[in-house]
Write a protein that holds these residues in place. Sequence first.
Motif, PDB file in Angstrom:
ATOM      1  N   ILE A 154       0.615  -0.531  -0.034  1.00 45.61           N
ATOM      2  CA  ILE A 154       0.001  -0.172   0.255  1.00 45.61           C
ATOM      3  C   ILE A 154       1.065   1.349   0.780  1.00 45.61           C
ATOM      4  N   MET A 155       1.965   0.936   0.462  1.00 42.61           N
ATOM      5  CA  MET A 155       2.978   2.357   0.734  1.00 42.61           C
ATOM      6  C   MET A 155       3.460   2.605  -1.178  1.00 42.61           C
ATOM      7  N   GLY A 156       3.810   1.672  -1.548  1.00 43.78           N
ATOM      8  CA  GLY A 156       4.433   1.399  -2.702  1.00 43.78           C
ATOM      9  C   GLY A 156       3.306   2.488  -3.914  1.00 43.78           C
ATOM     10  N   ILE A 157       1.936   2.126  -4.030  1.00 40.43           N
ATOM     11  CA  ILE A 157       0.616   2.384  -4.537  1.00 40.43           C
ATOM     12  C   ILE A 157       1.086   3.905  -3.839  1.00 40.43           C
ATOM     13  N   LEU A 158       0.455   4.236  -2.790  1.00 36.09           N
ATOM     14  CA  LEU A 158       0.555   5.175  -2.146  1.00 36.09           C
ATOM     15  C   LEU A 158       1.523   6.489  -2.767  1.00 36.09           C
ATOM     16  N   SER A 159       3.049   5.793  -2.739  1.00 34.41           N
ATOM     17  CA  SER A 159       3.770   6.864  -3.115  1.00 34.41           C
ATOM     18  C   SER A 159       4.264   7.095  -5.033  1.00 34.41           C
ATOM     19  N   GLU A 160       3.070   5.561  -5.431  1.00 30.20           N
ATOM     20  CA  GLU A 160       3.344   6.212  -6.805  1.00 30.20           C
ATOM     21  C   GLU A 160       1.738   6.976  -7.621  1.00 30.20           C
ATOM     22  N   ILE A 161       1.259   6.738  -7.017  1.00 31.18           N
ATOM     23  CA  ILE A 161      -0.421   7.671  -7.064  1.00 31.18           C
ATOM     24  C   ILE A 161      -0.375   9.297  -6.803  1.00 31.18           C
ATOM     25  N   PHE A 162       0.677   9.275  -5.695  1.00 29.86           N
ATOM     26  CA  PHE A 162       0.658  10.832  -5.305  1.00 29.86           C
ATOM     27  C   PHE A 162       2.139  11.287  -5.116  1.00 29.86           C
TER      28      PHE A 162
END
Lengths: 422, 79
Positions: A154-162
Amino acid sequence: MKSRVLVTGMGIVSSIGFNVNDFSQSLKHGNTNFGYLPGPEISMDSAVIGATIKDFSLNTLLDKYTWLPVSCSTNILRYAGRSPLPVIAGVIAASEAWNNADLFNNPVSPERTGIIIAGQNLSNNYQFQLYDKFIKGPEYLTPRYAIEYLDTNIMGILSEIFQIHGEGFTTGGASASGNVGLVKGYQLIEQGDMDICMVVGCLADLSPMDLQGFKNSGAMGGKKFKNNPRKACRPFDEEHEGFIYGQASGCIILESSGSVEKRKTDINAELLGGAIVLDGNRMADPRQEGEVRAMATALKKCQLKPGDIDYLNTHGTSSPIGDNTEIDSIKEVFKNNLSTLIINSTKGLTGHCLYSAGVVELIATIIQLQNNFVHPNINLDNPVDEVCRFAGSVAETVEINIGMSNSFGFGGMNTSIVIKKI
Amino acid sequence: MCKDEIFRVIQKNIITVLPHITQDVITPDKELKDLGANSIDRSEIILKTLEDLNLKIPLTKIVKFKNIGALSEFIAHEK
């Protein structure tokens, strides 16, 4: 120089509201969404009651979020569309918080932005659901599994989105994970390591095995009121008998006062500080000494006296030993100030959101500070204590300026954070 | 099952894995990479296709192929 730590963004997906506005209304009106848990039957002597997120669709929510940049919406579907529920709920809460902090239009440097994923064991139900299929044909296990089963997914996904390029990590602290994440986020900003920190309280997607474990350990309630789910979660009431599971994901954007000044963005509240202390106890039993020390340490760090706190958002899980120990601890810390300290438990409305509880309850606390009310304790018919000032069965209008929020967890975790109205 | 039918199964799985891609863009002459599929996406598209077809072929045997048409042909041959 140490920086002040301000809350500039909030977002939530919960059983009583898929955004901050709806969640606020539910707090005001004492709305709940308790029912019987869906999914496979698990063997036990009572119904399994919980407050789950129902009728939740990522596509429908994204369509409503007209403020979301199209590229962001496309990336959310691409990176998270087929992800497990904790990821999807986290992405929605984070989007709302990012928008609330005006970071889509008025961003800061990605390198000065950090992210903390508050929670642990986030893929238990995902693994449980894949298990049968895996046994039948391990060859077909999705290659995505190797990434998705990690809590850092979830950290990886959010860091890529934002586009977050600063510090990032997960904080596990059992039911205190949310507060642990907030305290660590506070430290990143206070020390000047980051200008912005996104703290995401992750939805606890319990597997049938996890639920059975909690049931067998005696921590979970739901027997006495198995025919009336709405009555089962009753923190600090004589008939409390264990926690009732709830699902929610919350997101808080913490920001340095310097960055807020530069961006000229609105402030929700100021996080004054917090404390994490251990009992030196591997078990599930709460201990007064540690709870007192968490609250007292938080007060000391914030240079406050017990009388400065107007409102306490308790850990209050509806477990007899947990509730009673917390009341004894509150009495020891607040001594002569108990008549002016208003107490409630957000878990009475949301259920126990476990890993995200600290973040969800900070959001609830800020909403109450901003709007001058305390939400009701809807099932508090016969309080276990006659000295403490519990909120009543309906919301009360009252001016509160400084609130404290407690979260405790198995393994001797005790945490308290302090938040101030701006 | 002929290669055209297999192509349609692959097409369906590409859209599942890459929701921003529309069906008309997926043609036999395209490579999965051209559509923006990373290595995990490519493995997932192939595994989903093998699962739909109830086929068990080691992934190592099918990592190299020229384009989606060649992949369909290869799988049709194995079926």
